[in-house]
Design an enzyme around this catalytic site. Structure first.
Site, PDB file in Angstrom:
ATOM      1  N   ASP A 181       0.834  -1.412  -0.142  1.00 53.91           N
ATOM      2  CA  ASP A 181       0.119  -0.031  -0.171  1.00 53.91           C
ATOM      3  C   ASP A 181       0.847   1.192  -0.016  1.00 53.91           C
ATOM      4  OD1 ASP A 181      -2.098  -1.509   0.246  1.00 53.91           O
ATOM      5  OD2 ASP A 181      -2.987  -0.834   2.169  1.00 53.91           O
ATOM      6  N   ASP A 182       0.289   2.127  -0.381  1.00 54.03           N
ATOM      7  CA  ASP A 182       0.668   3.704  -0.314  1.00 54.03           C
ATOM      8  C   ASP A 182       1.733   4.150  -0.971  1.00 54.03           C
ATOM      9  OD1 ASP A 182      -0.917   3.698   1.771  1.00 54.03           O
ATOM     10  OD2 ASP A 182       0.250   3.623   3.246  1.00 54.03           O
ATOM     11  N   HIS A 186      -5.812   2.923  -4.638  1.00 51.91           N
ATOM     12  CA  HIS A 186      -5.813   3.449  -3.342  1.00 51.91           C
ATOM     13  C   HIS A 186      -6.133   4.825  -2.849  1.00 51.91           C
ATOM     14  CE1 HIS A 186      -5.128   1.846   0.653  1.00 51.91           C
ATOM     15  NE2 HIS A 186      -4.037   2.611   1.110  1.00 51.91           N
ATOM     16  N   HIS A 204      -5.456   9.712  -0.444  1.00 52.65           N
ATOM     17  CA  HIS A 204      -5.353   8.682   0.647  1.00 52.65           C
ATOM     18  C   HIS A 204      -6.334   9.403   1.931  1.00 52.65           C
ATOM     19  CE1 HIS A 204      -4.011   6.230   4.018  1.00 52.65           C
ATOM     20  NE2 HIS A 204      -3.425   5.489   2.901  1.00 52.65           N
ATOM     21  N   HIS A 232       3.764  -2.474   3.129  1.00 49.55           N
ATOM     22  CA  HIS A 232       3.641  -1.214   2.779  1.00 49.55           C
ATOM     23  C   HIS A 232       5.084  -0.913   1.946  1.00 49.55           C
ATOM     24  CE1 HIS A 232       0.824  -1.185   5.779  1.00 49.55           C
ATOM     25  NE2 HIS A 232       0.089  -0.252   5.154  1.00 49.55           N
TER      26      HIS A 232
END
Length: 727
Positions: A98-99, A149, A153, A250
């Site tokens: 993620d991210d 995603h 955010h 991540h």
């Protein structure tokens, strides 16, 4: 009829002229500033500094969430009328990150995956994908899947449908521009297991399903973001009893070295246990989540990536420019403080003399063009001179009776020379040809001298190497706001500069309002030139190149009428700026000249180019970043930095006012001057650059005078240094 037609044509031409002036003066500089602000706003957007919402909402109950969702797998398909869930089969493991993408850690994660022949799913944010599109392309090229995603955010649980659509579309736009694909996979920020769905998050999942997306959460959380250690990350990421899993990791959001190290051990370890590391659709034996993008959608994505990359590069350049201008401003202030103090101590020490006292008469040249409102005050101030003088008023084709006013005064030692309008340099050369004395003082027709001005101005000629002397020009009409701003500029920016340049022996300009020249020195360089609009700067540079010294006489005070309106100020500074550029270009060969005359080229010309032409063009960056910081950035730090710069300027200004024995009360307007006045000067300088780069020619512009500057104050009633200067 013909007369009326000519009148309409003339009126139309004037109107057209006014319409053409506006774009040149305001439009292009305004567009430059707007473009810079747009780039900064785009940067703020893609850096999640605006529109971002990093709050996680509290749990909101689960009674509206279907039981099969709460008890189901981590893949939620709500695209149809009956939502379903899917789980990864045994001995298949889907790594999800993620991210990202992150410029430091994502390449290292990709390297480890490639090393162990493993695939994964990267749920990228639009902000990071826009900034690092090459990493998204690498993910696709190496067989990994991409998922959305969101762009910024945010926690979507309590966002509007319009905001959700915006987050999805912008995220897709970034991916399309980066890798030429669209994806049907989505992971909500701050999500965890399907069992954690509640009444706030489930409606979002349903809505996202209606938009054609499959929501992917996880059922195995490595909690690598806590940095618990490599062994603990591996333990938490390992499924029990050979079960299939979607593992959450991540590749962005901080230091991920533990994640990279854990992967390098985790992948071969679980492969030895029979696990396959696959994309989500590979693990589920489903069609690929990627579809190719073409046509307008592809070009929109590429345009978006181009703009974001441009904003990044431009902003990086602005940051570098800000650092440069900050260093230059601070360095210049420190240099001015040091050298101006040194200059004041040197010329004020007891017994200081330039050489033998200069007592012989001098000629004062007053070029005048339509100075009827000012010329009488100017001439009468000269008649009070403590030094023997002759006065030559050169009337340059005035149409307002300037010459008649002087002749009607009937004063001794005052001559009027008339000529057809030919410009200020020609008038000064005419005066030089008719002057009777070797030392020549030049002043403007709107300026008044104190009784001691001429005496103080000519004393440096006791040194036979001195070819010219700059006096201390002061604003006489300082009671208005614009006048007060110029008063600060004259005291701080001009006279403090002249002290510094005097100590460096590279004075760039003898002010037209108050300057003195050795006549033989002017004759050697061919007199006053009309090659530039800044004849005073031009002649000063020429004297340096001829080997003469140019110095500053602080007590040779002259009171001049500064522009009283923005229009007049604009015209004056436009001519000054453009003329200075012309003079620098004309004398550019001084950079390579040798010997004592080359000192100006080695020191003076670079300083003038840097501080008078280049640095002011970057100065508005301070204010641009102030606005940016107030709206998008760390407000407290931004305000503190700006106040620090203002405090440094205030210290310099106060020091300059003390050196010039001026009252400090005018410094009250300094903060406003820094906010407004500097922007005017910036646009003027930018317009001068445009004129220079396009090869335009700027004609001399006559300012409208009011005659408000009267006779200078009596030296006998001047305030002592501790109390400031004359009112």
């Amino acid at each position: 009829m013909a007369s009326r037609a000519r009148h309409r044509a003339a009126t139309g031409a004037r109107d057209g002229s006014r319409q053409r002036r506006l774009p040149l003066r305001f439009l292009l500089p305004a567009l430059v500033l707007v473009a810079l602000m747009a780039m900064l706003m785009l940067r703020g957007y893609v850096h999640s500094e605006i529109l971002a919402d990093h709050r996680v909402r509290p749990a909101a109950g689960t009674d509206r969430v279907p039981e099969n969702i709460l008890a189901g797998g981590p893949v939620i398909d709500a695209r149809g009328s009956r939502p379903t869930t899917l789980s990864v089969p045994d001995h298949r493991l889907v790594l999800t990150f993620d991210d990202g993408p992150d410029p430091v850690w994502t390449p290292r994660v990709l390297d480890v995956l490639k090393k162990h022949d493993a695939h994964a799913v990267f749920f990228v944010t639009g902000t990071m994908a826009s900034r690092y599109p090459g990493l998204v392309q690498r993910m696709v090229d190496e067989g990994h899947e991409i998922g959305l995603h969101t762009f910024n955010h945010p926690d979507l649980s309590y966002q509007s449908k319009r905001r959700i659509d915006w987050e999805l579309s912008q995220n897709q736009l970034a991916i399309s521009g980066a890798a030429g694909i669209r994806t049907s996979l989505f992971r909500p920020p701050y999500s965890s297991y399907s069992a954690a769905m509640d009444n706030a998050s489930w409606p979002v999942t349903e809505y996202i399903g209606s938009r054609g997306y499959v929501t992917v959460v996880n059922n195995t959380d490595s909690e690598d973001w806590r940095k618990p250690g490599v062994d603990e990350i591996i333990r938490r990421a390992t499924p029990k009893n050979g079960k299939g899993a979607i593992v959450l990791m991540h590749d962005s959001g901080g230091d991920r070295h533990q994640t990279v190290q854990a992967l390098d051990r985790f992948l071969p370890g679980l492969k030895a246990q029979g696990y396959a590391f696959q994309n989500l659709t590979e693990a589920l034996d489903a069609p690929s989540a990627h579809t190719r993008v073409s046509g307008l959608a592809l070009w929109k994505g590429k345009a978006w990536i181009f703009l974001v990359q441009a904003s990044e590069h431009i902003t990086d350049g602005l940051v570098v420019g800000l650092a440069i201008i900050g260093s230059l401003v601070i360095g210049r202030f420190l240099l001015m403080l040091l050298l101006s103090g040194w200059h004041a101590r040197r010329v004020r020490r007891r017994g200081f003399r330039w050489g033998p006292p200069v007592t012989e008469p001098v000629s004062v040249l007053v070029p005048a063009y339509n100075e009827a409102k000012c010329i009488e005050n100017t001439v009468r101030s000269l008649m009070a001179s403590e030094h023997p003088i002759e006065v030559l008023v050169i009337d340059d084709g005035s149409s307002d009776g300037t010459a008649r006013i002087v002749e009607a005064m009937g004063l001794p030692n005052v001559r009027v020379i008339r000529q057809l309008n030919a410009g200020k340099p020609a008038a000064l050369n005419r005066g030089l040809a008719n002057a009777r004395h070797d030392i020549v003082v030049m002043m403007d027709g709107d300026t008044v001298f104190e009784p001691a001005t001429v005496r103080e101005l000519v004393q440096p000629f006791g040194d036979p190497g001195v070819g010219a002397v700059a006096g201390n020009a002061k604003v006489g009409n300082r009671d208005t706001l614009i006048g007060a701003w110029q008063h600060i500029e004259y005291v701080m920016g001009f006279n403090l500069d002249r002290r510094m340049y005097d100590m460096l022996r590279c004075m760039p300009t003898i002010p037209g309002a108050v300057g003195a020249f050795r006549r033989s020195a002017l004759q050697r360089i061919g007199g006053m030139s009309d090659d530039t609009l800044a004849e005073d700067t031009d002649v000063t540079m020429a004297l340096h190149r001829d080997g003469w010294k140019v110095v500053y006489a602080e007590n040779a005070r002259a009171w001049t009428e500064a522009p009283e309106t923005v229009q007049q100020l604009w015209s004056q500074r436009y001519r000054w700026s453009y003329g200075t550029m012309q003079a620098i270009w004309k004398h550019r060969r001084a950079l390579v000249e040798r010997g004592p005359s080359g000192r100006f080229g080695r020191v003076g010309l670079p300083l003038v180019s840097l501080f008078m032409v280049l640095a002011p063009l970057l100065a508005p960056l301070i204010d641009v970043f102030l606005v940016y910081g107030l709206v998008f950035g760390p407000t407290a730090k931004t305000v503190s930095a700006w106040l620090g710069v203002l405090a440094l300027q205030a210290v310099c200004a106060a020091y300059a006012f003390r050196l010039d024995r001026e009252r400090m009360t005018h410094l009250i307007s300094l903060p406003l001057q820094q906010i407004l006045y500097r922007q005017i000067m910036y646009v003027v300088l930018l317009q001068s650059w445009i004129t220079a780069l396009t090869g335009g020619r700027l004609r001399w512009q006559k300012l409208r005078r009011t005659g408000v500057v009267g006779a200078p104050p009596d030296p006998a009633v001047r305030q002592p240094a501790a109390d400031g200067g004359p009112v």
